[in-house]
Design a protein around this motif. Structure first.
Motif, PDB file in Angstrom:
ATOM      1  N   THR A 145      24.270  29.073  60.352  1.00  0.00           N
ATOM      2  CA  THR A 145      22.843  29.296  60.590  1.00  0.00           C
ATOM      3  C   THR A 145      22.283  30.288  59.575  1.00  0.00           C
ATOM      4  OG1 THR A 145      23.244  28.962  62.961  1.00  0.00           O
ATOM      5  CG2 THR A 145      21.120  29.905  62.334  1.00  0.00           C
ATOM      6  N   GLU A 146      21.327  29.825  58.772  1.00  0.00           N
ATOM      7  CA  GLU A 146      20.595  30.662  57.815  1.00  0.00           C
ATOM      8  C   GLU A 146      21.538  31.596  57.039  1.00  0.00           C
ATOM      9  OE1 GLU A 146      17.478  32.588  59.959  1.00  0.00           O
ATOM     10  OE2 GLU A 146      16.326  30.747  60.207  1.00  0.00           O
ATOM     11  N   MET A 147      22.530  30.986  56.436  1.00  0.00           N
ATOM     12  CA  MET A 147      23.532  31.752  55.687  1.00  0.00           C
ATOM     13  C   MET A 147      23.093  31.914  54.231  1.00  0.00           C
ATOM     14  SD  MET A 147      27.460  30.591  54.941  1.00  0.00           S
ATOM     15  CE  MET A 147      26.865  29.211  53.953  1.00  0.00           C
ATOM     16  N   THR A 148      23.280  33.115  53.714  1.00  0.00           N
ATOM     17  CA  THR A 148      22.972  33.405  52.311  1.00  0.00           C
ATOM     18  C   THR A 148      24.203  34.032  51.654  1.00  0.00           C
ATOM     19  OG1 THR A 148      20.611  33.714  52.746  1.00  0.00           O
ATOM     20  CG2 THR A 148      21.499  34.731  50.754  1.00  0.00           C
ATOM     21  N   LYS A 149      24.463  33.619  50.414  1.00  0.00           N
ATOM     22  CA  LYS A 149      25.601  34.182  49.678  1.00  0.00           C
ATOM     23  C   LYS A 149      25.184  34.485  48.257  1.00  0.00           C
ATOM     24  CE  LYS A 149      29.998  35.345  49.309  1.00  0.00           C
ATOM     25  NZ  LYS A 149      30.589  36.445  50.119  1.00  0.00           N
ATOM     26  N   ARG A 150      25.402  35.754  47.845  1.00  0.00           N
ATOM     27  CA  ARG A 150      25.058  36.182  46.488  1.00  0.00           C
ATOM     28  C   ARG A 150      26.274  36.813  45.814  1.00  0.00           C
ATOM     29  NH1 ARG A 150      20.324  37.684  49.313  1.00  0.00           N
ATOM     30  NH2 ARG A 150      18.405  36.806  48.428  1.00  0.00           N
ATOM     31  N   PHE A 151      26.344  36.636  44.502  1.00  0.00           N
ATOM     32  CA  PHE A 151      27.272  37.388  43.666  1.00  0.00           C
ATOM     33  C   PHE A 151      26.421  38.102  42.623  1.00  0.00           C
ATOM     34  CE2 PHE A 151      30.337  34.147  45.167  1.00  0.00           C
ATOM     35  CZ  PHE A 151      31.318  35.009  45.657  1.00  0.00           C
ATOM     36  N   GLY A 152      26.158  39.392  42.854  1.00  0.00           N
ATOM     37  CA  GLY A 152      25.250  40.113  41.959  1.00  0.00           C
ATOM     38  C   GLY A 152      23.865  39.492  42.019  1.00  0.00           C
ATOM     39  N   ASP A 153      23.349  39.075  40.847  1.00  0.00           N
ATOM     40  CA  ASP A 153      22.023  38.459  40.800  1.00  0.00           C
ATOM     41  C   ASP A 153      22.072  36.953  41.067  1.00  0.00           C
ATOM     42  OD1 ASP A 153      20.907  40.896  40.174  1.00  0.00           O
ATOM     43  OD2 ASP A 153      21.099  40.587  37.997  1.00  0.00           O
ATOM     44  N   LYS A 154      23.282  36.386  41.112  1.00  0.00           N
ATOM     45  CA  LYS A 154      23.407  34.934  41.277  1.00  0.00           C
ATOM     46  C   LYS A 154      23.407  34.562  42.758  1.00  0.00           C
ATOM     47  CE  LYS A 154      26.178  30.905  40.032  1.00  0.00           C
ATOM     48  NZ  LYS A 154      27.417  30.410  39.374  1.00  0.00           N
ATOM     49  N   VAL A 155      22.501  33.667  43.131  1.00  0.00           N
ATOM     50  CA  VAL A 155      22.416  33.177  44.508  1.00  0.00           C
ATOM     51  C   VAL A 155      23.110  31.824  44.587  1.00  0.00           C
ATOM     52  CG1 VAL A 155      20.892  32.500  46.388  1.00  0.00           C
ATOM     53  CG2 VAL A 155      20.234  34.384  44.870  1.00  0.00           C
ATOM     54  N   LEU A 156      24.149  31.722  45.452  1.00  0.00           N
ATOM     55  CA  LEU A 156      24.828  30.436  45.637  1.00  0.00           C
ATOM     56  C   LEU A 156      24.135  29.605  46.703  1.00  0.00           C
ATOM     57  CD1 LEU A 156      28.657  31.250  45.477  1.00  0.00           C
ATOM     58  CD2 LEU A 156      27.240  30.142  43.751  1.00  0.00           C
ATOM     59  N   GLY A 205      31.091  25.245  39.910  1.00  0.00           N
ATOM     60  CA  GLY A 205      30.375  26.520  39.981  1.00  0.00           C
ATOM     61  C   GLY A 205      29.253  26.563  40.993  1.00  0.00           C
ATOM     62  N   THR A 206      29.077  25.525  41.807  1.00  0.00           N
ATOM     63  CA  THR A 206      27.980  25.530  42.787  1.00  0.00           C
ATOM     64  C   THR A 206      28.336  26.292  44.063  1.00  0.00           C
ATOM     65  OG1 THR A 206      28.722  23.362  43.592  1.00  0.00           O
ATOM     66  CG2 THR A 206      26.929  23.377  41.979  1.00  0.00           C
ATOM     67  N   GLY A 207      29.639  26.580  44.271  1.00  0.00           N
ATOM     68  CA  GLY A 207      30.007  27.403  45.426  1.00  0.00           C
ATOM     69  C   GLY A 207      30.836  26.696  46.488  1.00  0.00           C
ATOM     70  N   LYS A 208      31.446  25.579  46.153  1.00  0.00           N
ATOM     71  CA  LYS A 208      32.214  24.824  47.162  1.00  0.00           C
ATOM     72  C   LYS A 208      33.420  25.623  47.664  1.00  0.00           C
ATOM     73  CE  LYS A 208      32.896  21.349  44.363  1.00  0.00           C
ATOM     74  NZ  LYS A 208      32.202  21.944  43.201  1.00  0.00           N
ATOM     75  N   THR A 209      34.202  26.160  46.724  1.00  0.00           N
ATOM     76  CA  THR A 209      35.378  26.942  47.117  1.00  0.00           C
ATOM     77  C   THR A 209      34.961  28.214  47.844  1.00  0.00           C
ATOM     78  OG1 THR A 209      36.730  26.057  45.318  1.00  0.00           O
ATOM     79  CG2 THR A 209      37.410  28.167  46.247  1.00  0.00           C
ATOM     80  N   THR A 210      33.870  28.822  47.382  1.00  0.00           N
ATOM     81  CA  THR A 210      33.349  30.019  48.050  1.00  0.00           C
ATOM     82  C   THR A 210      33.011  29.720  49.498  1.00  0.00           C
ATOM     83  OG1 THR A 210      32.454  30.902  45.983  1.00  0.00           O
ATOM     84  CG2 THR A 210      31.508  31.739  48.031  1.00  0.00           C
ATOM     85  N   LEU A 211      32.361  28.581  49.749  1.00  0.00           N
ATOM     86  CA  LEU A 211      31.990  28.203  51.114  1.00  0.00           C
ATOM     87  C   LEU A 211      33.230  28.005  51.986  1.00  0.00           C
ATOM     88  CD1 LEU A 211      29.974  27.407  53.277  1.00  0.00           C
ATOM     89  CD2 LEU A 211      29.893  25.104  52.287  1.00  0.00           C
ATOM     90  N   ILE A 212      34.249  27.335  51.443  1.00  0.00           N
ATOM     91  CA  ILE A 212      35.499  27.141  52.189  1.00  0.00           C
ATOM     92  C   ILE A 212      36.096  28.495  52.592  1.00  0.00           C
ATOM     93  CG2 ILE A 212      37.929  26.519  51.833  1.00  0.00           C
ATOM     94  CD1 ILE A 212      36.685  23.992  52.279  1.00  0.00           C
ATOM     95  N   PHE A 243      36.941  19.170  53.306  1.00  0.00           N
ATOM     96  CA  PHE A 243      37.664  19.132  52.038  1.00  0.00           C
ATOM     97  C   PHE A 243      36.720  19.048  50.848  1.00  0.00           C
ATOM     98  CE2 PHE A 243      37.104  14.699  53.127  1.00  0.00           C
ATOM     99  CZ  PHE A 243      37.016  13.992  51.921  1.00  0.00           C
ATOM    100  N   ILE A 244      37.167  19.636  49.739  1.00  0.00           N
ATOM    101  CA  ILE A 244      36.454  19.585  48.464  1.00  0.00           C
ATOM    102  C   ILE A 244      37.139  18.546  47.594  1.00  0.00           C
ATOM    103  CG2 ILE A 244      35.872  20.862  46.358  1.00  0.00           C
ATOM    104  CD1 ILE A 244      36.026  23.434  48.071  1.00  0.00           C
TER     105      ILE A 244
END
Length: 487
Positions: free
Chosen positions: A300-311, A332-339, A460-461
């Motif tokens: 629900t309404e999840m946000t993920k940032r790395f520094g200035d980069k918004v995934l 680089g779109t954030g699939k592994t990060t989401l997992i 799965f990715i």
């Protein structure tokens, strides 16, 4: 039709085993060939022999053309390509090799090969580390490449799009099939059916002959018993008894000779091997692991940032119970990060309290190298030995592999073993990051079957279009900082 390579007597041995034993092989200017076979069959070795990078004693290779080679990443020697426009199209913006990702290195090597003036391209897993967009671009380039192609790939969609002939490498020999990979599978299935019919007829005929031989032996025994009874009855009539014995002996000998004749026929049948049948695997889940929430993962309404980069920004989605969910999107779109966020139960992700999550990544595993394969499998599952054996057999492990130490397994075997352990583990949700990478095609198809039959939920990715199409009943794409359901 121009002959580009003519090879004779290709013999390569490794650790006492014949890897390649090919009498003759020819490659022509019109050939677009997919080279397939199990891990360790010698596919990469054959490419290197044909290119001249390996020179086995006694082999005769005549090369009548110039070839470019797209090697696997660990063999890469990266150079600046001659065609900078093509480099840009392949998405390579800088030439600092040390800073490149795996996908960028692959793209650079492909641009390098396509920019050279060659008669043919040899490629060893050219789609590795490419996202779907990169694979589609490569397909487009190779479709219009005028020279010959010889490619090793575990991407079935890619093979279907770019080749019109398959070389199957098995037991050191090449068998040729016309058509793309799907055509090859169809032909292999027809071969299996023909072999199954031959085997059934062979078994039926052998059983008929064995039954007939047994009947002849029983008849001979019956004659002996009858003769002994008659002998006791006529013991006082020595002359008549002798004449009767001769008759009985003749009949007995005739039956024994008939049985031996049938046994010779059985030997003459030889042996017809049974076809390789796919294993029947059944997954179950203990009552303690059952999930009853129709959506065990709610974001629900999840946000993920790395520094200035918004995934992701204000992303919301649900994972249905028992679903097979694919995460797609560019590199680089954030699939592994989401997992990993799901695995770590980060803020904005609500996961059922009874969820038991298993995670597959390509590396970072620690093993007890002194364990054998079966001990490793039994560590975290409650399946019996025969069920474990069935899953391992479906993934290409042979009977004598079960007692092998972990230390002697290849990288590909270790990946297959970890996948098998995960699928049989005490989990109800699996997170799998590129599970099909580095698997041979047969293992990949087995994995596909196992994932479809799995009793729990899988996220799965994968960039493998065929794996996503065949397994996923829900597909999310990560693009432009959004997570959107497209299936």
């Amino acid at each position: 039709m121009t002959l580009l390579i003519k090879a004779k007597d290709i013999c390569v041995e490794y650790l006492g085993r014949d890897i390649l034993e090919i009498d003759e092989l020819e490659l022509y200017s019109y050939d677009r060939i997919g080279l397939v076979g199990a891990n360790g069959a010698g596919k990469s070795t054959l490419l290197k022999v044909l290119l001249g990078e390996l020179t086995p004693s006694g082999s005769k290779i005549k090369r009548l053309g110039k070839f470019a080679y797209i090697s696997q990443l660990d063999e890469a020697t990266l150079q600046k390509p001659k065609d900078f426009a093509l480099m840009g199209k392949m998405g390579v913006d800088e030439l600092d090799v040390e800073k490149m990702s795996g996908g960028e290195e692959t793209r650079l090597k492909i641009a390098q090969a396509l920019s050279e003036q060659v008669h043919g391209i040899f490629a060893d897993e050219p789609t590795s580390h490419l996202d779907r967009e990169g694979i589609d671009f490569l397909i487009g380039q190779l479709k219009y490449f005028p020279g010959t192609l010889l490619v090793i790939s575990h991407d079935r969609y890619f093979l279907d799009e770019v080749v019109d002939k398959i070389w199957e490498l098995k037991d050191g020999k090449i068998t040729e099939y016309w058509g793309n990979y799907s055509d090859y599978l169809h032909q292999k299935e027809e071969e299996r059916k023909v072999q199954a019919t031959k085997h059934e007829k062979f078994v039926a005929e052998r059983e008929r002959l064995e039954k007939s031989a047994e009947e002849k032996r029983k008849q001979a025994q019956k004659i002996v018993r009858k003769a002994k009874g008659a002998a006791r009855k006529n013991s006082s009539e020595s002359g008549g008894r002798l004449g009767h014995q001769k008759t009985i002996g003749s009949k007995q000998k005739k039956m024994h000779n008939a049985a031996k004749s049938i046994e010779h026929k059985i030997e003459a049948l030889g042996d017809v091997e049974a076809p390789e049948n796919s294993q029947r695997i059944y997954f179950r889940q203990s009552a303690a692991l059952e999930l009853h929430n129709p959506y065990p993962i709610i974001v629900t309404e999840m946000t993920k940032r790395f520094g200035d980069k918004v995934l992701f920004e204000d992303a919301s989605f649900n994972i249905p119970l028992g679903a097979k969910v694919a995460l797609t999107g560019g590199n680089g779109t954030g699939k592994t990060t989401l997992i990993k966020m799901i695995l770590n139960r980060e803020e904005g992700i609500d996961i059922s309290p009874k969820a038991e999550i298993g995670y597959f990544a390509q590396n970072a595993y620690k093993y007890n190298l002194n364990q054998n394969v079966m001990e490793f499998m039994q560590e975290s599952c409650d399946y019996n030995v025969s069920e474990i054996r069935s899953v391992l057999a479906s993934m290409g492990f042979k009977q004598n592999d079960i007692s092998k130490k972990i230390a002697v397994l290849s990288g590909g075997e270790m990946i297959k073993l970890k996948l098998a352990q995960l699928l049989l583990g005490k989990y109800n949700i699996l997170l799998m990051d590129e599970p099909g990478n580095y698997l041979d095609l047969m293992s990949l198809e087995s994995l596909e079957m196992l994932m479809k039959k799995y009793a729990g939920t899988i996220i799965f990715i994968s960039h493998d279009k065929r794996l996503v199409d065949n397994v996923a009943n829900v597909v999310y794409e990560i693009k432009d900082q959004e997570i959107v359901q497209i299936k």
